[in-house]
Design a protein around this motif. Structure first.
Motif, PDB file in Angstrom:
ATOM      1  N   ARG A 214       0.803  -1.226  -0.078  1.00  0.00           N
ATOM      2  CA  ARG A 214      -0.036   0.174  -0.295  1.00  0.00           C
ATOM      3  C   ARG A 214       0.839   1.270   0.096  1.00  0.00           C
ATOM      4  NH1 ARG A 214      -4.083   0.549   4.302  1.00  0.00           N
ATOM      5  NH2 ARG A 214      -2.549  -0.047   5.853  1.00  0.00           N
ATOM      6  N   LYS A 215       2.292   1.235  -0.012  1.00  0.00           N
ATOM      7  CA  LYS A 215       3.137   2.189   0.076  1.00  0.00           C
ATOM      8  C   LYS A 215       3.214   2.773  -1.300  1.00  0.00           C
ATOM      9  CE  LYS A 215       5.756   0.491   3.813  1.00  0.00           C
ATOM     10  NZ  LYS A 215       7.243   0.131   4.320  1.00  0.00           N
ATOM     11  N   GLY A 216       3.757   4.162  -1.478  1.00  0.00           N
ATOM     12  CA  GLY A 216       4.065   4.612  -3.039  1.00  0.00           C
ATOM     13  C   GLY A 216       5.207   4.111  -3.530  1.00  0.00           C
ATOM     14  N   HIS A 217       5.796   4.510  -4.359  1.00  0.00           N
ATOM     15  CA  HIS A 217       7.237   4.378  -4.958  1.00  0.00           C
ATOM     16  C   HIS A 217       8.026   5.414  -4.393  1.00  0.00           C
ATOM     17  CE1 HIS A 217       6.066   0.963  -7.558  1.00  0.00           C
ATOM     18  NE2 HIS A 217       5.070   1.869  -8.033  1.00  0.00           N
ATOM     19  N   TYR A 218       8.458   5.311  -3.126  1.00  0.00           N
ATOM     20  CA  TYR A 218       9.366   6.392  -2.470  1.00  0.00           C
ATOM     21  C   TYR A 218      10.724   6.015  -2.532  1.00  0.00           C
ATOM     22  CZ  TYR A 218      10.101   3.026   1.491  1.00  0.00           C
ATOM     23  OH  TYR A 218      10.393   1.789   1.967  1.00  0.00           O
ATOM     24  N   GLU A 219      11.082   4.967  -3.011  1.00  0.00           N
ATOM     25  CA  GLU A 219      12.623   4.684  -2.798  1.00  0.00           C
ATOM     26  C   GLU A 219      13.399   5.469  -3.959  1.00  0.00           C
ATOM     27  OE1 GLU A 219      10.148   1.017  -1.914  1.00  0.00           O
ATOM     28  OE2 GLU A 219      10.334   2.464  -3.450  1.00  0.00           O
ATOM     29  N   PHE A 220      14.603   5.721  -3.357  1.00  0.00           N
ATOM     30  CA  PHE A 220      15.522   6.560  -3.989  1.00  0.00           C
ATOM     31  C   PHE A 220      17.031   6.335  -3.780  1.00  0.00           C
ATOM     32  CE2 PHE A 220      17.595  10.232  -6.067  1.00  0.00           C
ATOM     33  CZ  PHE A 220      16.800  10.552  -6.999  1.00  0.00           C
ATOM     34  N   PRO A 221      18.010   6.297  -4.976  1.00  0.00           N
ATOM     35  CA  PRO A 221      19.267   5.803  -4.534  1.00  0.00           C
ATOM     36  C   PRO A 221      19.813   7.100  -3.760  1.00  0.00           C
ATOM     37  CG  PRO A 221      18.894   5.459  -6.749  1.00  0.00           C
ATOM     38  CD  PRO A 221      17.484   6.297  -5.934  1.00  0.00           C
ATOM     39  N   PRO A 222      20.839   6.718  -2.738  1.00  0.00           N
ATOM     40  CA  PRO A 222      21.307   5.379  -2.330  1.00  0.00           C
ATOM     41  C   PRO A 222      20.385   4.858  -1.578  1.00  0.00           C
ATOM     42  CG  PRO A 222      22.296   7.206  -1.069  1.00  0.00           C
ATOM     43  CD  PRO A 222      21.594   7.937  -2.206  1.00  0.00           C
ATOM     44  N   TYR A 223      20.498   3.377  -1.789  1.00  0.00           N
ATOM     45  CA  TYR A 223      19.460   2.620  -0.949  1.00  0.00           C
ATOM     46  C   TYR A 223      19.857   2.090   0.318  1.00  0.00           C
ATOM     47  CZ  TYR A 223      17.110   2.269  -5.878  1.00  0.00           C
ATOM     48  OH  TYR A 223      16.798   2.380  -7.076  1.00  0.00           O
ATOM     49  N   SER A 224      18.992   1.865   1.167  1.00  0.00           N
ATOM     50  CA  SER A 224      19.333   1.357   2.409  1.00  0.00           C
ATOM     51  C   SER A 224      18.943  -0.222   2.182  1.00  0.00           C
ATOM     52  CB  SER A 224      18.418   1.817   3.623  1.00  0.00           C
ATOM     53  OG  SER A 224      17.143   1.422   3.158  1.00  0.00           O
TER      54      SER A 224
ATOM     55  N   GLN B  24      -1.012   9.400  -7.786  1.00  0.00           N
ATOM     56  CA  GLN B  24       0.487   8.904  -7.541  1.00  0.00           C
ATOM     57  C   GLN B  24       0.756   9.279  -6.006  1.00  0.00           C
ATOM     58  OE1 GLN B  24       2.119   7.213  -9.466  1.00  0.00           O
ATOM     59  NE2 GLN B  24       1.314   7.539 -11.596  1.00  0.00           N
ATOM     60  N   ASN B  25       1.667   8.382  -5.395  1.00  0.00           N
ATOM     61  CA  ASN B  25       2.146   8.475  -4.020  1.00  0.00           C
ATOM     62  C   ASN B  25       3.408   8.024  -4.040  1.00  0.00           C
ATOM     63  OD1 ASN B  25       2.471   8.558  -1.562  1.00  0.00           O
ATOM     64  ND2 ASN B  25       1.501   6.599  -0.932  1.00  0.00           N
ATOM     65  N   SER B  26       4.348   9.127  -3.619  1.00  0.00           N
ATOM     66  CA  SER B  26       5.860   8.813  -3.681  1.00  0.00           C
ATOM     67  C   SER B  26       6.328   8.890  -2.171  1.00  0.00           C
ATOM     68  CB  SER B  26       6.532  10.077  -4.550  1.00  0.00           C
ATOM     69  OG  SER B  26       6.218  11.390  -4.027  1.00  0.00           O
ATOM     70  N   THR B  27       5.343   8.599  -1.217  1.00  0.00           N
ATOM     71  CA  THR B  27       5.890   8.598   0.025  1.00  0.00           C
ATOM     72  C   THR B  27       5.667   7.065   0.491  1.00  0.00           C
ATOM     73  OG1 THR B  27       3.692   8.938   1.110  1.00  0.00           O
ATOM     74  CG2 THR B  27       5.161  10.749   0.238  1.00  0.00           C
ATOM     75  N   PRO B  28       6.100   6.690   1.586  1.00  0.00           N
ATOM     76  CA  PRO B  28       6.089   5.271   2.196  1.00  0.00           C
ATOM     77  C   PRO B  28       4.417   5.215   2.862  1.00  0.00           C
ATOM     78  CG  PRO B  28       7.659   6.408   3.613  1.00  0.00           C
ATOM     79  CD  PRO B  28       7.310   7.281   2.407  1.00  0.00           C
ATOM     80  N   LYS B  29       3.867   6.135   3.036  1.00  0.00           N
ATOM     81  CA  LYS B  29       2.541   6.402   3.611  1.00  0.00           C
ATOM     82  C   LYS B  29       1.735   5.411   3.078  1.00  0.00           C
ATOM     83  CE  LYS B  29       3.337  11.205   5.373  1.00  0.00           C
ATOM     84  NZ  LYS B  29       2.389  12.517   5.362  1.00  0.00           N
ATOM     85  N   PRO B  30       0.524   4.740   3.685  1.00  0.00           N
ATOM     86  CA  PRO B  30      -0.308   3.877   3.012  1.00  0.00           C
ATOM     87  C   PRO B  30      -1.190   4.461   2.371  1.00  0.00           C
ATOM     88  CG  PRO B  30      -0.504   3.808   5.455  1.00  0.00           C
ATOM     89  CD  PRO B  30       0.644   4.547   5.094  1.00  0.00           C
TER      90      PRO B  30
ATOM     91  N   THR C 213      11.100  11.963 -19.425  1.00  0.00           N
ATOM     92  CA  THR C 213      10.608  13.284 -19.356  1.00  0.00           C
ATOM     93  C   THR C 213       9.723  13.779 -20.665  1.00  0.00           C
ATOM     94  OG1 THR C 213      12.844  13.841 -18.369  1.00  0.00           O
ATOM     95  CG2 THR C 213      11.842  15.655 -19.709  1.00  0.00           C
ATOM     96  N   GLU C 214      10.173  13.196 -21.581  1.00  0.00           N
ATOM     97  CA  GLU C 214       9.361  13.610 -23.040  1.00  0.00           C
ATOM     98  C   GLU C 214       8.046  12.862 -22.911  1.00  0.00           C
ATOM     99  OE1 GLU C 214       9.476  12.272 -27.810  1.00  0.00           O
ATOM    100  OE2 GLU C 214      11.359  12.003 -26.373  1.00  0.00           O
TER     101      GLU C 214
ATOM    102  N   ASP D 239       6.424  12.575 -13.383  1.00  0.00           N
ATOM    103  CA  ASP D 239       7.749  11.653 -13.311  1.00  0.00           C
ATOM    104  C   ASP D 239       8.023  11.501 -11.810  1.00  0.00           C
ATOM    105  OD1 ASP D 239      10.245  10.425 -13.205  1.00  0.00           O
ATOM    106  OD2 ASP D 239      11.041  11.928 -15.048  1.00  0.00           O
ATOM    107  N   ILE D 240       7.575  10.243 -11.554  1.00  0.00           N
ATOM    108  CA  ILE D 240       7.316   9.496 -10.189  1.00  0.00           C
ATOM    109  C   ILE D 240       9.042   9.860  -9.784  1.00  0.00           C
ATOM    110  CG2 ILE D 240       6.979   7.939  -8.644  1.00  0.00           C
ATOM    111  CD1 ILE D 240       5.004   6.689 -10.725  1.00  0.00           C
ATOM    112  N   TYR D 241       9.961   9.399 -10.552  1.00  0.00           N
ATOM    113  CA  TYR D 241      11.340   9.410 -10.147  1.00  0.00           C
ATOM    114  C   TYR D 241      11.883  10.645  -9.710  1.00  0.00           C
ATOM    115  CZ  TYR D 241      15.940   7.224 -10.172  1.00  0.00           C
ATOM    116  OH  TYR D 241      17.179   7.180  -9.702  1.00  0.00           O
ATOM    117  N   ILE D 242      11.561  11.867 -10.255  1.00  0.00           N
ATOM    118  CA  ILE D 242      12.057  13.183  -9.934  1.00  0.00           C
ATOM    119  C   ILE D 242      11.113  13.600  -8.774  1.00  0.00           C
ATOM    120  CG2 ILE D 242      11.715  15.620 -10.778  1.00  0.00           C
ATOM    121  CD1 ILE D 242      12.382  14.810 -13.578  1.00  0.00           C
ATOM    122  N   ARG D 243      10.089  13.182  -8.669  1.00  0.00           N
ATOM    123  CA  ARG D 243       9.164  13.554  -7.524  1.00  0.00           C
ATOM    124  C   ARG D 243       9.673  13.147  -6.227  1.00  0.00           C
ATOM    125  NH1 ARG D 243       2.759  12.446  -6.529  1.00  0.00           N
ATOM    126  NH2 ARG D 243       2.598  14.275  -7.954  1.00  0.00           N
TER     127      ARG D 243
END
Length: 567
Positions: free
Chosen positions: A133-143, A295-301, A367-368, A377-381
């Motif tokens: 139920r989380k968003g795609h919040y992961e971003f490098p560098p990963y834990s 779209q959800n970019s946080t770990p909040k459910p 981007t395009e 762009d989820i990755y940029i957010r």
């Protein structure tokens, strides 16, 4: 057209394309399309390897970098989904899909494309309840936590796929839909993979989210991998209204190793007058546009909207007008542009950089596409969140939580928004991410199983000695043979609680929301010749009856042979 289907790739592109070339010469056919069902390992350089959830000793460059750098080009159009062993920093650049190399296309977190009129859908990753139920919040560098959660399926992507109404020809997932093993030769599966018995008998093996999609989409074909075993099943769906009942042919394949069933070829009828290019799917584009605000970019459910009086909109299926608007945004051109570009420097064998750190960058393709369709762009957010994944995700998982994750079979602790959740069924270990022994340390030059009795009954042993053959001899990791999918084993199927034939309508879904399966193309693609390769797994059990030793998580891809091979 001829479609080759491959199980787990693990970066072995050279071997896979060599196998296809051999089959083309041997059978006198021409493969039009290759579908890879996850664990593709699109590793561009040493930095990418640090973003792949595998033990350090298995971080090998393999051969994808040759196709990324331009040293080689894929000889056949290749489409793949992500699995649970990927260079996540690379694939996250292409959240909506895109080219990872010329002629090699990634489907994104979830996606639908068309090729020669055949509609192909896919869902990347594997199911894990605590991240669903989380968003795609992961971003490098990963834990250590986000390195793994980055490849876990999210409910937002499943929700998008459940908005599809038009018939689906082919669907791909990495892990299996939960319950599908009851529609094939279950006992044969358990002879090959004994440690799956408990999960199979309580119907807790596999992904409940994928089972929901199977019941909703009812594609003509469903391809998967992950468990490193060949398994076929035929599932008859319940008829909907006046439409005839549809049938899904399920096929899971092994990983690319000698004497393993990792590749098969299907004959699929293309649609007359369709384009020879890979194309966007108008319905899917309209769904992406409609659901962009969710779209959800946080770990909040996050829970999908339902018809419960709390949401102004809960139906995000695409209307004809919405599809026309999406096509208009592309200027009426559905062809996916061949706009691949490198975003990091590729690996150079002559100049290894073992200390190279993982990179993260935006991808011009994403981007395009986002600019053209008005998408986020989820990755940029995620990257603009102001902190890295380990900070956004809060404190790391405790030892107890990690052990629970190690043993999870994909059950959910909280109630699911889907009616076919069977979370209470499983409490045993997860075969999806547990190794039995290290397979990549075996001697691949010899057939395991000793004599012919160690091979499957319908195996074809390649002639000649490995390493001493001409170009017309079969590679040692393939043999060709016709195979027919078995009928569903209704008499053998035990009773289980998952209504995989079709869930009852929930409060948020009306009958009109189900995909319309009354179509002039009702029959869909037909199965044809399926080249088969020899199997190194014996169908017999050992005399010792020893339970395999379970090791740490996330190593099943490197599983050794089963107990049969130890005999």
């Amino acid at each position: 057209m001829k479609i080759a289907v491959e199980g787990c790739c693990h970066g072995e592109l050279d071997k896979i394309y060599e196998t296809i070339a051999y089959l083309e010469r041997k059978e006198g056919l021409s493969v039009d399309l290759l579908l890879c069902c996850g664990d593709f390992q699109a590793v561009r350089n040493e930095g990418d390897m640090k973003c792949m959830a595998v033990p350090a000793k298995y971080r090998q460059m393999q051969t994808f970098y040759k196709y990324y750098s331009g040293e080689k080009k894929a000889p056949v159009l290749t489409i793949f989904i992500g699995g649970n062993h990927e260079a996540s920093n690379h694939l996250q650049e292409l959240a909506y899909g895109g080219w990872v190399a010329p002629n090699i296309y990634y489907m994104g977190y979830a996606g639908v494309v068309r090729y020669k009129g055949i509609r192909i859908g896919g869902l990347s990753g594997i199911f894990k309840s605590h991240d669903y139920r989380k968003g795609h919040y992961e971003f490098p560098p990963y834990s250590q936590d986000t390195l793994r959660s980055a490849y876990h399926v999210r409910n937002i992507d499943v929700f998008k796929l459940k908005q599809i109404q038009q018939p689906m020809d082919i669907f791909m997932s990495h892990d299996w839909p939960r319950g599908i093993y009851h529609y094939g030769s279950t006992e044969q599966l358990l002879r090959k993979k004994k440690f799956l018995r408990q999960e199979v008998e309580c119907s807790s093996l596999g992904s409940p989210a994928a089972a929901e999609l199977l019941a909703h989409l009812q594609p003509a074909y469903w391809f998967a991998a992950h468990l490193h075993v060949k398994f076929a099943a035929i599932m008859q769906h319940q008829a909907q209204g006046d439409c005839a009942a549809r049938t899904t042919k399920f096929l899971s394949l092994d990983k690319c190793l000698p004497y393993r069933d990792f590749l098969q070829v299907l004959d699929v009828a293309e649609r007359p007058g369709s384009s020879d290019c890979l194309e966007y799917d108008p319905e899917w584009l309209a769904i992406l546009r409609a659901t962009d605000s969710l779209q959800n970019s946080t770990p909040k459910p996050w829970n999908p909207p339902q018809d419960n009086g709390l949401h102004s909109r809960w139906d995000f299926s695409a209307s004809e007008a919405a599809m026309m608007e999406a096509v208009a945004c592309l200027g009426g051109e559905l062809r996916i542009p061949e706009n691949f570009s490198q975003t990091v420097a590729p690996y150079e064998p002559s100049r290894p950089q073992p200390q190279l750190q993982p990179s993260h960058s935006t991808n011009p393709q994403t981007t395009e596409l986002c600019a053209t369709l008005g998408l986020t762009d989820i990755y940029i957010r995620t990257g603009q969140g102001g902190c890295r994944s380990e900070e956004r995700g809060g404190p790391g998982a405790s030892e107890e939580d990690e052990e629970e994750d190690n043993q999870s079979t994909g059950s959910v602790e909280e109630p699911s928004e889907y009616p076919t959740d069977t979370s209470a069924l499983s409490s045993s270990y997860n075969p999806d991410e547990i190794t039995i022994e290290d397979e990549w340390e075996e001697d691949d030059g010899s057939s395991k199983g000793g004599d012919d009795g160690g091979l499957s009954p319908d195996a074809v042993v390649p002639e000649g000695e490995p390493g001493d053959r001409d170009t017309d001899s079969p590679p040692r990791y393939v043999a060709s043979r016709c195979l027919v999918l078995p009928p569903p084993c209704v008499s053998e199927a035990p009773q289980f609680s998952l209504p995989i034939d079709g869930p009852p309508a929930s409060a948020s879904q009306t009958p009109s929301q189900s995909p319309s399966h009354c179509s002039p193309e009702e029959e869909g693609p037909q199965l044809a010749r399926i080249p088969k390769r020899t199997s190194g797994e014996s169908g017999t059990t050992t005399s010792t009856g020893i339970t395999p030793k379970i090791k740490r998580r996330n190593q099943l891809i490197y599983t050794g042979q089963d107990e049969e091979d130890e005999a």
